[in-house]
Scaffold this motif. Structure first.
Motif, PDB file in Angstrom:
ATOM      1  N   GLY A 182      31.701  35.205  40.693  1.00 56.29           N
ATOM      2  CA  GLY A 182      32.555  36.345  41.001  1.00 56.29           C
ATOM      3  C   GLY A 182      31.747  37.561  41.423  1.00 56.29           C
ATOM      4  N   LEU A 183      30.661  37.836  40.717  1.00 57.12           N
ATOM      5  CA  LEU A 183      29.782  38.949  41.091  1.00 57.12           C
ATOM      6  C   LEU A 183      29.112  38.692  42.434  1.00 57.12           C
ATOM      7  CD1 LEU A 183      28.161  39.729  37.617  1.00 57.12           C
ATOM      8  CD2 LEU A 183      29.726  41.200  38.904  1.00 57.12           C
ATOM      9  N   MET A 184      28.716  37.437  42.671  1.00 59.41           N
ATOM     10  CA  MET A 184      28.097  37.104  43.965  1.00 59.41           C
ATOM     11  C   MET A 184      29.089  37.299  45.108  1.00 59.41           C
ATOM     12  SD  MET A 184      25.855  33.751  42.872  1.00 59.41           S
ATOM     13  CE  MET A 184      25.337  33.392  44.570  1.00 59.41           C
ATOM     14  N   HIS A 185      30.366  36.991  44.867  1.00 58.67           N
ATOM     15  CA  HIS A 185      31.384  37.204  45.895  1.00 58.67           C
ATOM     16  C   HIS A 185      31.590  38.695  46.144  1.00 58.67           C
ATOM     17  CE1 HIS A 185      35.765  37.608  47.073  1.00 58.67           C
ATOM     18  NE2 HIS A 185      35.230  36.975  48.114  1.00 58.67           N
ATOM     19  N   GLU A 186      31.645  39.479  45.076  1.00 59.35           N
ATOM     20  CA  GLU A 186      31.809  40.924  45.220  1.00 59.35           C
ATOM     21  C   GLU A 186      30.662  41.538  46.030  1.00 59.35           C
ATOM     22  OE1 GLU A 186      32.151  42.642  41.380  1.00 59.35           O
ATOM     23  OE2 GLU A 186      33.962  41.512  40.831  1.00 59.35           O
ATOM     24  N   ARG A 187      29.477  40.989  45.926  1.00 62.49           N
ATOM     25  CA  ARG A 187      28.302  41.532  46.609  1.00 62.49           C
ATOM     26  C   ARG A 187      28.071  40.904  47.976  1.00 62.49           C
ATOM     27  NH1 ARG A 187      24.645  41.286  41.046  1.00 62.49           N
ATOM     28  NH2 ARG A 187      25.940  42.801  39.915  1.00 62.49           N
ATOM     29  N   GLY A 188      28.992  40.033  48.391  1.00 68.88           N
ATOM     30  CA  GLY A 188      28.893  39.455  49.720  1.00 68.88           C
ATOM     31  C   GLY A 188      27.934  38.290  49.827  1.00 68.88           C
ATOM     32  N   LEU A 189      27.516  37.731  48.710  1.00 71.68           N
ATOM     33  CA  LEU A 189      26.560  36.628  48.736  1.00 71.68           C
ATOM     34  C   LEU A 189      27.227  35.292  49.013  1.00 71.68           C
ATOM     35  CD1 LEU A 189      24.286  37.624  45.720  1.00 71.68           C
ATOM     36  CD2 LEU A 189      23.885  38.006  48.142  1.00 71.68           C
ATOM     37  N   ILE A 190      28.518  35.167  48.732  1.00 74.10           N
ATOM     38  CA  ILE A 190      29.271  33.977  49.126  1.00 74.10           C
ATOM     39  C   ILE A 190      30.534  34.448  49.840  1.00 74.10           C
ATOM     40  CG2 ILE A 190      28.377  32.539  47.243  1.00 74.10           C
ATOM     41  CD1 ILE A 190      30.978  32.899  45.770  1.00 74.10           C
ATOM     42  N   THR A 191      31.034  33.619  50.724  1.00 73.08           N
ATOM     43  CA  THR A 191      32.162  34.003  51.577  1.00 73.08           C
ATOM     44  C   THR A 191      33.489  33.918  50.817  1.00 73.08           C
ATOM     45  OG1 THR A 191      32.526  31.736  52.341  1.00 73.08           O
ATOM     46  CG2 THR A 191      30.933  33.071  53.579  1.00 73.08           C
ATOM     47  N   ASP A 192      34.530  34.484  51.438  1.00 73.66           N
ATOM     48  CA  ASP A 192      35.868  34.379  50.857  1.00 73.66           C
ATOM     49  C   ASP A 192      36.286  32.914  50.732  1.00 73.66           C
ATOM     50  OD1 ASP A 192      36.000  37.111  50.758  1.00 73.66           O
ATOM     51  OD2 ASP A 192      37.236  37.324  52.566  1.00 73.66           O
ATOM     52  N   GLY A 193      35.951  32.114  51.761  1.00 75.38           N
ATOM     53  CA  GLY A 193      36.294  30.694  51.716  1.00 75.38           C
ATOM     54  C   GLY A 193      35.606  29.984  50.566  1.00 75.38           C
ATOM     55  N   ALA A 194      34.332  30.310  50.345  1.00 73.21           N
ATOM     56  CA  ALA A 194      33.602  29.700  49.226  1.00 73.21           C
ATOM     57  C   ALA A 194      34.209  30.123  47.890  1.00 73.21           C
ATOM     58  CB  ALA A 194      32.131  30.094  49.288  1.00 73.21           C
ATOM     59  N   TRP A 195      34.610  31.390  47.791  1.00 71.66           N
ATOM     60  CA  TRP A 195      35.204  31.876  46.547  1.00 71.66           C
ATOM     61  C   TRP A 195      36.545  31.183  46.273  1.00 71.66           C
ATOM     62  CZ3 TRP A 195      34.332  33.390  42.039  1.00 71.66           C
ATOM     63  CH2 TRP A 195      35.242  34.111  41.265  1.00 71.66           C
ATOM     64  N   LEU A 196      37.328  30.935  47.327  1.00 71.11           N
ATOM     65  CA  LEU A 196      38.578  30.200  47.158  1.00 71.11           C
ATOM     66  C   LEU A 196      38.315  28.771  46.676  1.00 71.11           C
ATOM     67  CD1 LEU A 196      40.671  31.364  50.264  1.00 71.11           C
ATOM     68  CD2 LEU A 196      41.084  31.897  47.847  1.00 71.11           C
ATOM     69  N   GLU A 197      37.242  28.157  47.184  1.00 71.85           N
ATOM     70  CA  GLU A 197      36.883  26.815  46.709  1.00 71.85           C
ATOM     71  C   GLU A 197      36.480  26.855  45.236  1.00 71.85           C
ATOM     72  OE1 GLU A 197      33.739  23.165  47.672  1.00 71.85           O
ATOM     73  OE2 GLU A 197      33.863  24.888  49.027  1.00 71.85           O
ATOM     74  N   VAL A 198      35.749  27.898  44.852  1.00 69.52           N
ATOM     75  CA  VAL A 198      35.389  28.068  43.442  1.00 69.52           C
ATOM     76  C   VAL A 198      36.642  28.188  42.597  1.00 69.52           C
ATOM     77  CG1 VAL A 198      34.345  29.651  41.769  1.00 69.52           C
ATOM     78  CG2 VAL A 198      33.124  29.092  43.880  1.00 69.52           C
ATOM     79  N   LEU A 199      37.574  29.035  43.023  1.00 69.59           N
ATOM     80  CA  LEU A 199      38.804  29.247  42.258  1.00 69.59           C
ATOM     81  C   LEU A 199      39.624  27.969  42.158  1.00 69.59           C
ATOM     82  CD1 LEU A 199      39.983  32.760  43.515  1.00 69.59           C
ATOM     83  CD2 LEU A 199      38.862  32.184  41.340  1.00 69.59           C
ATOM     84  N   HIS A 200      39.647  27.179  43.230  1.00 69.58           N
ATOM     85  CA  HIS A 200      40.400  25.920  43.221  1.00 69.58           C
ATOM     86  C   HIS A 200      39.823  24.971  42.174  1.00 69.58           C
ATOM     87  CE1 HIS A 200      42.659  22.461  44.683  1.00 69.58           C
ATOM     88  NE2 HIS A 200      41.513  21.775  44.723  1.00 69.58           N
ATOM     89  N   SER A 201      38.513  24.796  42.173  1.00 68.19           N
ATOM     90  CA  SER A 201      37.870  23.909  41.204  1.00 68.19           C
ATOM     91  C   SER A 201      37.994  24.474  39.789  1.00 68.19           C
ATOM     92  CB  SER A 201      36.401  23.709  41.567  1.00 68.19           C
ATOM     93  OG  SER A 201      35.749  22.927  40.601  1.00 68.19           O
ATOM     94  N   HIS A 202      37.776  25.774  39.650  1.00 66.12           N
ATOM     95  CA  HIS A 202      37.843  26.424  38.343  1.00 66.12           C
ATOM     96  C   HIS A 202      39.237  26.284  37.742  1.00 66.12           C
ATOM     97  CE1 HIS A 202      37.182  29.544  35.287  1.00 66.12           C
ATOM     98  NE2 HIS A 202      38.350  30.038  35.648  1.00 66.12           N
ATOM     99  N   THR A 203      40.273  26.448  38.563  1.00 64.19           N
ATOM    100  CA  THR A 203      41.652  26.329  38.072  1.00 64.19           C
ATOM    101  C   THR A 203      41.938  24.907  37.597  1.00 64.19           C
ATOM    102  OG1 THR A 203      42.356  28.056  39.623  1.00 64.19           O
ATOM    103  CG2 THR A 203      44.070  26.668  38.669  1.00 64.19           C
ATOM    104  N   ASN A 204      41.415  23.923  38.324  1.00 64.76           N
ATOM    105  CA  ASN A 204      41.598  22.538  37.885  1.00 64.76           C
ATOM    106  C   ASN A 204      40.921  22.281  36.540  1.00 64.76           C
ATOM    107  OD1 ASN A 204      43.080  21.826  40.152  1.00 64.76           O
ATOM    108  ND2 ASN A 204      41.281  21.137  41.299  1.00 64.76           N
TER     109      ASN A 204
END
Length: 521
Positions: free
Chosen positions: A297-319
């Motif tokens: 989450g911090l890496m996404h806020e700082r632009g180190l991973i893309t919005d698409g990558a963060w959505l993939e993280v959230l998808h896996s995390h939610t599962n």
């Protein structure tokens, strides 16, 4: 190069990964984990493996360096069929509590999944392994890899000398008793597993001397005085009562040969290694899940991973944290990932934005401000039972819609014992915590006596809680393995823990005396 220098663009785009990109992402995760979250970890070793290798690691109870056993092959065949048919997925990682901490990640993972796995295992689990008091008391992270190598080599040598059948007979029996092969109280000094191979010969010579002195007697006639006729003296001589059954058999079983005792010792050490993990499933997975969520989450806020990558993280995390309702066909109890992560987030909320209710229930850390300091303290000093009892809040009980139902088999109906009120919150917290108490969930078996002056019958007791006795078939199957190792009759008496009344008695004789001489012995 720091993450500040890289913040102008993402570390990667797309699903593909290579080792250079993996190294860059690891460095960024490490900086966030150590600096922002204050994690304290062992050095990391990341191993990339195939799905087949992951299945193989599955089959050997998550220890890729473990010895061979037929049951591991059976599990591999079953899991492989289910995986190939699409009926079961695979874990994205396996992590070993060792120094260095080894994390196995699958080559089939996307780059985002590799990042999630590294944050979850190489930093979340790693920190928990290194700092939790149970792991400090019961495991030797520095020596476990050397010991696994020794164990694998030793079992292999035994197979060559005594045959596969003889070795598997001992391991089968030891595995059946594995959960009753642990010391449940802290020992006086930490065990250095790296010295086990060096001490093996010295230990065997000493134990043979003790064994000969103890077992050289023969059954006496009824009118003959026996030095073992006094029960208290006999129990003191044998160190009874003893709840670590494998330990007692290793030291006292009259017919086992030295190599068979060493096999019991190997299985006993493995059982002790997993003992803390059985008591910290909610905390360990909650810690790792919270860490990967915060780090990425911090890496996404700082632009180190893309919005698409963060959505993939959230998808896996939610599962991972999905909790089916009680009437859902997929319901299998409380998901430890879901409960653990929810409690970690709730602790963060209480530490940073508490309500009046939170301040009343948690005066020690409500409004503390430094949520990570509170979490690191909890991760270090609690196990699942005490963690739930200490930190489960009324707000989270309401959010998870928890209530307590009394289901007494002797009563025709179930009764709702606790709901969302002052008294109910405490009762729900207490009841949920009890579910994670090994002493409550597992049978309390102890060796209490041996008939040294008679037929050498081994006597055990099961202290039954609420008069709940053991399943007849399971009890006899495990007792059969115990009798085979002991070499004489085994008796198990089930005693009501409250009244002391005997509820049931099981008697099993040896089917195959494991300690008999084998070819090449």
């Amino acid at each position: 190069m720091t993450t500040t220098d890289l913040a102008v663009r993402p570390l990667y785009e797309g699903a593909d990964w290579d080792f250079d990109r993996l190294h860059t992402v690891f460095a960024a995760i490490e900086e966030v984990g150590l600096k922002d979250l204050g994690l304290d970890i062992y050095p990391n070793q990341i191993e990339v493996i195939t799905s087949e290798q992951m299945l193989d690691a599955y089959s050997s109870i998550g220890m890729p360096l473990l010895y061979r056993h037929w049951s591991f092959g059976k599990h591999f065949a079953r899991d492989e069929v289910l995986y190939r048919k699409g009926l079961r997925g695979l874990a994205y990682e396996i992590v070993i509590n060792s120094n260095p901490c080894i994390s196995y990640i699958m080559e089939e993972n996307t780059m985002t999944m590799q990042a999630l796995v590294i944050a979850h295992a190489a930093f979340g689990h790693n920190h928990f392994f290194k700092n939790n008091y149970l792991f400090k008391q019961w495991t030797d992270a520095d020596g476990i890899l050397d010991y696994l190598s020794f164990a694998k080599e030793y079992v292999s040598r035994c197979e060559e000398r005594y045959g596969l059948t003889a070795v598997e007979r001992v391991l089968d029996a030891a595995h059946a008793l594995m959960n009753h092969g642990v010391h449940r109280y802290p020992r006086r000094r930490a065990l250095d597993l790296r010295l086990e191979e060096k001490r093996q010969k010295e230990r065997r010579e000493h134990e043979e001397r003790m064994f000969n002195d103890l077992w050289r007697t023969v059954p006496a006639k009824a009118d003959t005085f026996s030095p073992f006729s006094d029960r208290d003296r006999r129990r003191a001589l044998l160190g009874l009562p003893e709840e670590n059954i494998l330990y007692f058999l290793e030291k006292r079983a009259p017919r086992l040969q030295s190599w068979q005792r060493e096999l019991l010792r190997i299985v006993r050490h493995l059982s002790q290694y997993f003992y803390p993990q059985r008591q910290t499933k909610v905390m360990n997975e909650g810690c790792a899940t919270y860490c990967h969520y915060r780090i990425l989450g911090l890496m996404h806020e700082r632009g180190l991973i893309t919005d698409g990558a963060w959505l993939e993280v959230l998808h896996s995390h939610t599962n991972v944290i999905f909790q089916p309702e009680f009437d859902d066909p997929r319901y299998g109890g409380i998901n430890p990932y879901a409960l653990g992560f929810a409690m970690m987030q709730d602790i963060e909320r209480i530490a940073t934005a508490p309500t009046a209710e939170d301040r009343e229930w948690f005066p020690d850390f409500a409004g503390h401000g430094d949520a990570m300091a509170v979490l690191r303290d909890a991760w270090a000093n609690f196990r699942d039972e005490s963690f739930v009892l200490q930190y489960l809040s009324p707000a989270l009980i309401r959010k998870l819609k928890l209530f307590h139902v009394q289901d007494n088999a002797r009563e025709p109906t179930m009764v709702v014992e606790a709901i969302h009120n002052e008294r109910g919150y405490r009762e729900i917290r207490k009841s949920l915590a009890r579910q994670y108490d090994i002493a409550w969930a597992e049978a309390d078996l102890q060796i209490v006596d041996v008939d040294l002056s008679g037929d050498r019958k081994l006597v055990l007791e099961h202290r039954a809680m609420n008069q709940v006795v053991l399943d007849e078939d399971d009890a006899r199957a495990v007792l059969q393995h115990l009798a085979d190792l002991w070499g004489y009759e085994v008796v198990l008496e089930e005693i009501d823990s409250a009244s002391g009344a005997r509820l049931k008695k099981h008697t099993v004789g040896p089917r195959t005396i494991i300690g008999q001489a084998t070819v090449g012995a």
